[in-house]
Design an enzyme around this catalytic site. Structure first.
Site, mmCIF file in Angstrom:
data_model
loop_
_atom_site.group_PDB
_atom_site.id
_atom_site.type_symbol
_atom_site.label_atom_id
_atom_site.label_comp_id
_atom_site.label_asym_id
_atom_site.label_seq_id
_atom_site.Cartn_x
_atom_site.Cartn_y
_atom_site.Cartn_z
ATOM 1 N N HIS A 428 0.819 -1.212 0.000
ATOM 2 C CA HIS A 428 0.000 0.000 0.000
ATOM 3 C C HIS A 428 0.854 1.264 0.000
ATOM 4 O O HIS A 428 2.055 1.251 0.271
ATOM 5 C CB HIS A 428 -0.955 0.004 1.194
ATOM 6 C CG HIS A 428 -0.298 0.069 2.551
ATOM 7 N ND1 HIS A 428 0.046 1.254 3.153
ATOM 8 C CD2 HIS A 428 0.059 -0.919 3.417
ATOM 9 C CE1 HIS A 428 0.580 1.016 4.332
ATOM 10 N NE2 HIS A 428 0.612 -0.294 4.521
ATOM 11 N N CYS A 447 2.671 -5.000 6.971
ATOM 12 C CA CYS A 447 2.386 -4.779 5.555
ATOM 13 C C CYS A 447 3.564 -4.077 4.882
ATOM 14 O O CYS A 447 4.461 -3.548 5.539
ATOM 15 C CB CYS A 447 1.111 -3.956 5.388
ATOM 16 S SG CYS A 447 -0.393 -4.892 5.741
#
Length: 536
Positions: A428, A447
């Protein structure tokens, strides 16, 4: 421990001759006697795959027959295990000496049947080891959640029995260019070790352009030995040395400032034995991922802090990344999955662990803390904070979820890339752009954050949109959360390589940011893998 490359050929040849003599002298004139079949059935009874294989083929031998085919199989197998060390495998694991002891114990067709099964067991062990590794990743570290693509043992035996023996063994190791280049690098570093390495270490904490003295000469000599400078008599940290240091820094993931600071000198002073161990670990890791990666795939190397798009084996896009912090519950796991879609203007659904461990204590001090996040009940309704006494809740009893609606400051930035998985890991954007300037970039909760998420999106969309930039920007400008499916889902491989190669250039080395490679090397050593010094 450094072991010289032993010439095992004599042992192998002796074993092959002994096996041939034994078969000729023990086996009866009948091709497969009843006693031989009984020996096979008894020895294979406790192994479902072997029992099924030999039952299906009528208990005929594939190793111990007197014919030319079995002889070729034996020769090819013995030749293959003699080269196990070249693949960073433990040579003693397939010990010809052990098999030799059993050969001497054979005195009947029944014994020969047992030996037949033992050779198949040894073959299956070797085949699995060289195809998919000798270690089970999840036994080494909880972050190694990779599913190894093991082959069926019975199918392996079936295929071998129908194949050219020498060709079959040649095809067992990974066929990836990376594995071949790691094999080449391994041999190169074995020769370095045999030759005494790179010479004396650099006795300094920091060296800068313009410096002189004994430490500069040590640095010069080490850079020459490593191939970063031509041999010269210079004793000053001049432009040549500055460029050599920059090249070294580039190959080791360091800031390319041309200054030999503590980090750079620490890397320069690492000995080739350590690098050789890293290469052997990388080969084991490559065996764990011995499967088609995808004509187009995404490669995220945790230790390198970069994400790449690979098309037909060539790099087509590369961006810096931030990965999970080296702390409990935050390290990025290693696994493979398939990216299915991207979300433009994403909502951040705060993980429960972050909500209760990080945000609940803040809310208990100030109910209006983290005002960018909404409280959401079990029905998905946003709940006003007024009147809520957060001190009454514990991490277990807190009844709300927390979400951040799409906005410029959203923790996920303006786009996320989804490959749905049980670990809740994805790629992301992020508003925290300054972190990408750091040399070591482990800051996330697990992440992977991308420095150039828009360009990454354009690269993916170019396969399905005439104007990928215009399409993406049009969705972005709405400010609404928008899901965009990838018409061709893309495999994603999150890997961890402290040693890796490139099609051109030197072997790349990185720091063991989570300490995982140290654990793998210890496990390999415990299994009998040894560093080798290779003369010539």
């Amino acid at each position: 421990m450094i072991a010289a490359v032993g010439l095992k050929r004599l042992t192998i040849v002796t074993l092959a001759l002994a096996c041939a003599f034994l078969i000729a002298s023990v086996q009866s004139a009948v091709a497969q006697s009843v006693q031989f079949k009984q020996g096979v059935a008894e020895a294979a009874a406790s192994d479902r795959d072997l029992a099924a294989f030999y039952k299906a083929n009528g208990y005929r031998p594939i190793w111990t027959g007197k014919g030319a085919t079995d002889k070729r199989r034996r020769a090819a197998f013995l030749d293959a295990i003699s080269e196990a060390g070249a693949h960073g495998l433990p040579e003693g694991r397939y010990s010809p000496e052990t098999l030799g002891v059993n050969l001497r114990a054979v005195g009947s067709d029944r014994d020969l049947g047992r030996l037949e099964v033992q050779m198949s067991q040894l073959f299956l062990r070797y085949a699995r080891d060289i195809q998919t590794g000798i270690l089970t990743p999840s036994d080494i570290d909880e972050g190694l959640v990779r599913e190894v693509p093991y082959r069926s043992r019975q199918a392996t035996l079936d295929a071998f029995a129908k194949s050219s023996p020498a060709g079959f063994f040649r095809a067992l190791p990974p066929t990836s260019p990376e594995y071949a280049r790691l094999m080449k690098a391994k041999l190169e570093f074995e020769r370095l070790v045999a030759g005494g390495g790179w010479g004396p270490r650099v006795a300094a904490d920091v060296l800068k352009p313009g410096a002189t003295g004994a430490a500069v000469i040590q640095l010069r000599d080490r850079l020459v030995a490593m191939g970063y400078m031509r041999r010269n008599a210079g004793a000053t940290y001049d432009d040549r040395m500055t460029e050599a240091v920059r090249a070294f820094q580039e190959d080791h993931g360091l800031a390319t400032d041309g200054v030999a600071g503590p980090g750079t000198l620490g890397m320069i002073n690492i000995e080739p034995e350590t690098r050789l161990a890293q290469i052997i670990v990388a080969m084991e890791r490559e065996r764990w991922i011995n499967m088609p990666k995808g004509k187009r795939h995404i490669l995220v190397n945790i230790t390198d802090f970069h994400a790449r798009v690979i098309d037909d084996g060539k790099l087509t896009f590369k961006t810096r990344s931030v990965v999970g912090k080296n702390a409990d519950d935050r390290r990025t796991p290693e696994f493979s999955d398939v990216m299915e879609h991207m979300v433009i203007n994403p909502t951040w659904y705060v993980p429960r662990s972050i909500t209760t461990k990080e945000y609940l204590p803040l809310l208990q001090k100030n109910p209006y803390a983290v005002g960018n996040l909404n409280l959401v009940n079990s029905r998905g309704q946003v709940i006003p904070r007024e009147g809520i006494d957060f001190t009454q809740f514990t991490a277990q009893s807190f009844p709300f979820d927390m979400r951040e609606p799409p906005n410029q400051g959203n923790a996920l930035g303006l786009v996320k890339f989804m490959f749905p998985n049980r670990y809740n890991i994805y790629l992301h954007d992020t508003p925290a752009k300054s972190l990408f300037a750091r040399e070591k970039r482990d800051f996330s909760h697990g992440c992977v954050r991308l420095n150039d998420p828009f360009d990454f999106a354009y690269t993916l969309l170019a396969r399905q949109e005439r104007d990928p930039v215009g399409f993406f920007q049009a969705q972005l400008s709405t400010g609404r959360e928008t899901y965009v499916d990838l018409k061709e889902p893309v495999p994603v491989h999150i890997i961890y390589r402290t040693a890796y190669t490139e099609a051109k250039g030197r072997t790349q080395f990185r720091n063991d940011v989570y300490g995982r490679d140290a654990k793998i090397w210890q496990a390999l050593s415990d299994a009998g893998v040894a560093l080798r010094a290779h003369q010539g």
